[in-house]
Scaffold this motif. Sequence first.
Motif, PDB file in Angstrom:
ATOM      1  N   LEU A 616       0.866  -1.065   0.027  1.00 48.42           N
ATOM      2  CA  LEU A 616      -0.272   0.254   0.428  1.00 48.42           C
ATOM      3  C   LEU A 616       0.659   0.816   0.135  1.00 48.42           C
ATOM      4  CD1 LEU A 616      -2.832   1.337   0.222  1.00 48.42           C
ATOM      5  CD2 LEU A 616      -2.258   0.925   2.759  1.00 48.42           C
ATOM      6  N   ILE A 617       1.709   1.024   0.804  1.00 48.04           N
ATOM      7  CA  ILE A 617       2.485   2.992   1.135  1.00 48.04           C
ATOM      8  C   ILE A 617       3.541   2.750  -0.353  1.00 48.04           C
ATOM      9  CG2 ILE A 617       4.884   3.553   2.148  1.00 48.04           C
ATOM     10  CD1 ILE A 617       2.802   2.070   4.685  1.00 48.04           C
ATOM     11  N   HIS A 618       4.117   0.854  -0.707  1.00 51.33           N
ATOM     12  CA  HIS A 618       4.937   1.653  -2.570  1.00 51.33           C
ATOM     13  C   HIS A 618       3.525   2.046  -3.324  1.00 51.33           C
ATOM     14  CE1 HIS A 618       7.133   0.769  -4.830  1.00 51.33           C
ATOM     15  NE2 HIS A 618       6.539   0.015  -5.398  1.00 51.33           N
ATOM     16  N   ARG A 619       2.385   1.610  -3.376  1.00 53.91           N
ATOM     17  CA  ARG A 619       2.217   2.264  -4.287  1.00 53.91           C
ATOM     18  C   ARG A 619       1.521   3.659  -4.547  1.00 53.91           C
ATOM     19  NH1 ARG A 619      -1.194  -2.976  -7.207  1.00 53.91           N
ATOM     20  NH2 ARG A 619      -0.008  -4.256  -6.855  1.00 53.91           N
ATOM     21  N   LEU A 620       0.870   3.984  -3.030  1.00 53.62           N
ATOM     22  CA  LEU A 620       0.882   5.113  -2.657  1.00 53.62           C
ATOM     23  C   LEU A 620       2.071   6.301  -2.946  1.00 53.62           C
ATOM     24  CD1 LEU A 620      -0.967   4.804   0.706  1.00 53.62           C
ATOM     25  CD2 LEU A 620      -2.013   5.667  -1.364  1.00 53.62           C
ATOM     26  N   GLU A 621       3.526   5.900  -2.943  1.00 52.86           N
ATOM     27  CA  GLU A 621       4.603   6.798  -2.768  1.00 52.86           C
ATOM     28  C   GLU A 621       5.200   7.020  -5.107  1.00 52.86           C
ATOM     29  OE1 GLU A 621       7.607   5.067  -1.328  1.00 52.86           O
ATOM     30  OE2 GLU A 621       6.953   5.796   1.162  1.00 52.86           O
ATOM     31  N   VAL A 622       4.184   5.661  -5.742  1.00 51.80           N
ATOM     32  CA  VAL A 622       4.680   5.762  -6.989  1.00 51.80           C
ATOM     33  C   VAL A 622       3.442   6.588  -7.250  1.00 51.80           C
ATOM     34  CG1 VAL A 622       4.468   4.059  -9.097  1.00 51.80           C
ATOM     35  CG2 VAL A 622       5.656   3.600  -6.517  1.00 51.80           C
ATOM     36  N   HIS A 623       1.766   6.891  -7.099  1.00 56.53           N
ATOM     37  CA  HIS A 623       1.030   7.075  -7.776  1.00 56.53           C
ATOM     38  C   HIS A 623       1.453   8.524  -7.717  1.00 56.53           C
ATOM     39  CE1 HIS A 623      -3.407   8.682  -8.226  1.00 56.53           C
ATOM     40  NE2 HIS A 623      -3.485   8.920  -7.320  1.00 56.53           N
ATOM     41  N   PHE A 632       4.182  13.967  -0.418  1.00 54.76           N
ATOM     42  CA  PHE A 632       3.404  12.974   0.393  1.00 54.76           C
ATOM     43  C   PHE A 632       4.383  12.273   1.122  1.00 54.76           C
ATOM     44  CE2 PHE A 632       2.369   8.445   0.348  1.00 54.76           C
ATOM     45  CZ  PHE A 632       0.751   8.425   0.787  1.00 54.76           C
ATOM     46  N   ALA A 633       3.795  12.092   2.573  1.00 51.70           N
ATOM     47  CA  ALA A 633       3.947  11.130   3.129  1.00 51.70           C
ATOM     48  C   ALA A 633       2.678  10.648   4.539  1.00 51.70           C
ATOM     49  CB  ALA A 633       4.587  12.275   4.503  1.00 51.70           C
ATOM     50  N   CYS A 634       3.451   9.374   4.988  1.00 58.13           N
ATOM     51  CA  CYS A 634       2.561   8.442   5.487  1.00 58.13           C
ATOM     52  C   CYS A 634       2.990   8.829   6.503  1.00 58.13           C
ATOM     53  CB  CYS A 634       2.761   7.290   5.229  1.00 58.13           C
ATOM     54  SG  CYS A 634       2.421   6.875   3.493  1.00 58.13           S
ATOM     55  N   THR A 635       2.581   8.402   8.186  1.00 60.26           N
ATOM     56  CA  THR A 635       2.953   8.533   9.613  1.00 60.26           C
ATOM     57  C   THR A 635       2.028   7.572  10.324  1.00 60.26           C
ATOM     58  OG1 THR A 635       0.811   9.945   9.885  1.00 60.26           O
ATOM     59  CG2 THR A 635       3.188  11.275   9.672  1.00 60.26           C
ATOM     60  N   PHE A 636       2.348   7.089  11.394  1.00 59.45           N
ATOM     61  CA  PHE A 636       1.964   6.024  12.230  1.00 59.45           C
ATOM     62  C   PHE A 636       1.750   6.400  13.620  1.00 59.45           C
ATOM     63  CE2 PHE A 636       1.280   2.406  14.954  1.00 59.45           C
ATOM     64  CZ  PHE A 636       0.557   1.992  14.529  1.00 59.45           C
ATOM     65  N   SER A 637       0.101   6.993  14.722  1.00 62.16           N
ATOM     66  CA  SER A 637       0.152   6.896  15.457  1.00 62.16           C
ATOM     67  C   SER A 637      -0.266   6.675  16.441  1.00 62.16           C
ATOM     68  CB  SER A 637      -0.399   8.883  15.230  1.00 62.16           C
ATOM     69  OG  SER A 637      -1.884   8.736  14.831  1.00 62.16           O
ATOM     70  N   GLY A 638      -0.641   5.134  16.072  1.00 64.30           N
ATOM     71  CA  GLY A 638      -1.149   4.129  16.906  1.00 64.30           C
ATOM     72  C   GLY A 638      -0.449   3.890  17.772  1.00 64.30           C
ATOM     73  N   SER A 639      -0.549   2.727  18.027  1.00 66.17           N
ATOM     74  CA  SER A 639       0.305   1.797  19.454  1.00 66.17           C
ATOM     75  C   SER A 639       0.832   0.480  18.599  1.00 66.17           C
ATOM     76  CB  SER A 639      -0.972   1.074  20.438  1.00 66.17           C
ATOM     77  OG  SER A 639      -1.873   0.108  19.767  1.00 66.17           O
ATOM     78  N   ILE A 640       2.308   0.663  19.367  1.00 62.48           N
ATOM     79  CA  ILE A 640       3.490  -0.719  18.484  1.00 62.48           C
ATOM     80  C   ILE A 640       3.070  -1.835  19.142  1.00 62.48           C
ATOM     81  CG2 ILE A 640       5.256  -1.431  17.894  1.00 62.48           C
ATOM     82  CD1 ILE A 640       4.625   1.626  16.823  1.00 62.48           C
ATOM     83  N   PRO A 641       1.986  -2.827  18.207  1.00 64.15           N
ATOM     84  CA  PRO A 641       1.829  -4.073  18.738  1.00 64.15           C
ATOM     85  C   PRO A 641       2.621  -4.919  19.325  1.00 64.15           C
ATOM     86  CG  PRO A 641       1.174  -3.781  16.183  1.00 64.15           C
ATOM     87  CD  PRO A 641       2.574  -2.778  16.615  1.00 64.15           C
ATOM     88  N   LEU A 642       3.395  -4.239  20.380  1.00 62.51           N
ATOM     89  CA  LEU A 642       4.995  -5.439  21.388  1.00 62.51           C
ATOM     90  C   LEU A 642       3.922  -6.477  21.919  1.00 62.51           C
ATOM     91  CD1 LEU A 642       6.894  -2.392  22.757  1.00 62.51           C
ATOM     92  CD2 LEU A 642       7.190  -3.567  19.969  1.00 62.51           C
ATOM     93  N   GLN A 643       3.087  -7.285  22.344  1.00 64.98           N
ATOM     94  CA  GLN A 643       2.312  -7.510  23.058  1.00 64.98           C
ATOM     95  C   GLN A 643       2.581  -8.761  21.642  1.00 64.98           C
ATOM     96  OE1 GLN A 643       2.952  -8.594  26.395  1.00 64.98           O
ATOM     97  NE2 GLN A 643       3.816  -6.228  26.353  1.00 64.98           N
TER      98      GLN A 643
END
Length: 877
Positions: A616-623, A632-643
């Motif tokens: 998904l990220i690769h195709r968005l960057e190419v588009h 264009f930039a992607c970010t992540f603000s959720g929780s890291i699924p460490l457990q």
Amino acid sequence: MSLFKARDWWSTILGEKEEFDQGCLCVADVDNSGSGQDKVIVGSYKGYLRIFNPHPVKPGDEVQPEDLLLEVQLREPILQVEVGKFVSGTEGLHLAVLHCRKLCVYAVSGTQGNVEHGNQYQIKLMYEHNLQRTACNMTYGPFGGVKGRDLICIQSMDGMLMLFEQESYAFGRFLPGFLLPGPLAYSSRTDSFITVSSCQQVESYKYQVLAFATDADERQDTEQQKLSSGKRLVVDWVLNIGEQALDICIVSFNQGVSSVFVLGERNFFCLKDNGQIRFMKKLDYRPSCFIPYCSVQEGTINTLIANHNKMLNVYQDVTLKWATQLPCIPVSVKVANFQDLKGVIVTLSDDGHLQCSYLGTDPSLFQAPKVDSREINYEEMNAEMKELQKIIREATKTQDILPESEKQRDVTVTAEVSRDLDEESQAIDSEVKAGAVPSVTVKITIQSRVTAQKPSLAVCVQAPLAVTCDQFVFDDLEPDSSETVVLSVFLRESCSPSELEGTCMVSYNIPTELNPEGIPKVAQCNFSLPLRLICFPAQPSKAANHKLTIDTNKPPISFVTIFPDFVDPSEGDQANALGFQFLTGSKTTLLASKTSQRYRIQSDQLEDLWLVTKELIHRLEVHFKKQNCKDFACTFSGSIPLQEYFELIDRHFELRLNAEKFQELLSERAVQFRAIERRLLTRFKDKTPAPLQHLDTLLEGTFREVIALADAAEENQANMFQAFAKLKSATHLVIMLISLWQKLSSDQVAILEATFLPLAEDTQELGWEETVDAAVSYLLRTCLSKSSKEQALTLSNQLSMPKDTSRLKKNITLFCDRLAKGGRLSLSTDSATQQAAVMPGGCATIPESDLEERTVIPGSTTMFSSNGRITKQKSKP
């Protein structure tokens, strides 16, 4: 010419192409002349024994024939020569010659001549001992306090001390813990033997302890010595010097004090009788030999030390008093008295250069001739300088490191992956249980600009992917020619890969004028495989155990645009949900928000989120790159699924523990199986066989257990491979989420990948858990350290399989916490000093107890928000 040069008093060259070593030189009044004039005894590895009586010669004169008293060939290599009271019934001096398998004692005598040829010297064999073991070196002295005679101790190559009471053999003892022989010396004051072991320790053994120890007719183990009669051979004292020793010398210039001198590879030691260090000198050169020769001041000892720089240094204890130049590198040095000249330095080199010299400062009368003076033509010099500067500028115009021929590769390899899957699948031997396993065609082209010899192509994809053929060998390629091969890639094993990439590598030889065989070179290229190779479109699923949300700074794009190979064009722009059905049976769903700039990826398996998120990220960057959108930039603000990530780590580690258990059980059953086999063979070979007593039944049962354990170990190995593939996919996902969360640069992402993905293949000897734990610990103690005390901690140099994964999980949690507080990844040495500037207010102290509570609370998920705060969310039961 050096002013401080050893003055040649007498010298000669011994033989032709003969070899000499440390024990081949001895100085003594061997013929018992009573004049106090020493003779020089030299033995060579070719078996020649020579005795010299040097006389001074004028510079430029040759050695006189009468200086050579005796020359005889003994047919066997001479390892060492010594002079002492070796014959019973007389206190006269005799010559002991040590060969590899024999010890000979000779009497040297001279007969006064009646003609001008001078005296005649001869040697007479008094006795000899044939040795049962190969000798290394020997020492002598009044062992046990005997008076008027000397006993001989020979050290063999396998660590046995053989003691001879003159004409008779006394006893032999093995040195404990022996590996390789070292120098050996005898101290008459303490009646002990001193040597240096392979453990780089100076060891002292009392003669009385040797005499009363267990007899050593053959080498015995320590446990056997405990059970046998007699006492064990116990060392008197030990001193660790930390290096191998070249020689040992024991001197006593007065009755009260004796010193043990040890010449190491880089240090010079002087020890007391009890092994305590009197002094030591660190040498800044490689020594070759040494000898302590006198005490000119109360409490001090003078020592000569020669080195491999052809220098002879004179030390008074640790103070350098004199240094002189020698014509060769000596392997042995002695001090002798000749006629009216005392203190002559006798040196012997390994190629037979024997020299008697003294220390002096005779000035050199050489004067350098005057150089013809000439006038300098400054105009010519300026013209030459301009010409040279022009050449330098022309040479430095191009900044390329590689030569011109390397700019355009001699051989290039390109890989072209087909856009569509193969109509007829080329999957062979696939273990995937899906109905039809697709394959994709890869076309590889090799182009050569020059003549390429022995070209071969290797194609590599990461398991569980496979290729129909991975090795190709071609005939020599002519200039401007090409070769093309076609192969197919497919999913062979029933688990999803962590990467959809492959590598092509071509090895070939380029012939040159100097090397017709050719210079080996390599050309390679990478290729990416389509996502359709491992999954196909399916209906989206609303419920899922794992969900991720990716934020973007642009409006959402229709899946028809970016996923045309997965979306039916008839759905138009209304398609905001997309399903991916993996060949292994799991499903992943991709959702696009209609009101916000977000995309959600969800699946029942954490590892299945990776490839879809990456695609998904690769195709968005190419588009957006095609739209000339650079921000264009992607970010992540959720929780890291460490457990959830830790659960995959525990599963993989559990399978590793099972593999160890299976290996131990297999080893035990194999030992049992061989023992039963031996019993049965003994019964079958017996002429009057006894009853089997159910040994055949026991053998069959053990065989079945071995087969069952082998099958279980093989199944566990396959499960461990699948677990490692899932762990790698989840690790890739965690790395991507951390990079999007902290907006890391490409260099920092490379550090993350090197830290968490250090192994391409997991083995029992070197596993993923211990390798990643060491890498994360290193980062926590360097660029992510919270204080200088952490940086001072040293890491273990040996990687071994841990008992559990608690430490690893704790370190990973702490690693994410440090990143949340502003830490930045860097491999520079001054990264700790940069932290204060990067982190606002520095990295706050994290209580270890608090951290442990956070990691072990069941049912909780640690949240790392973008503002650096840590919160806990209670999961639903």
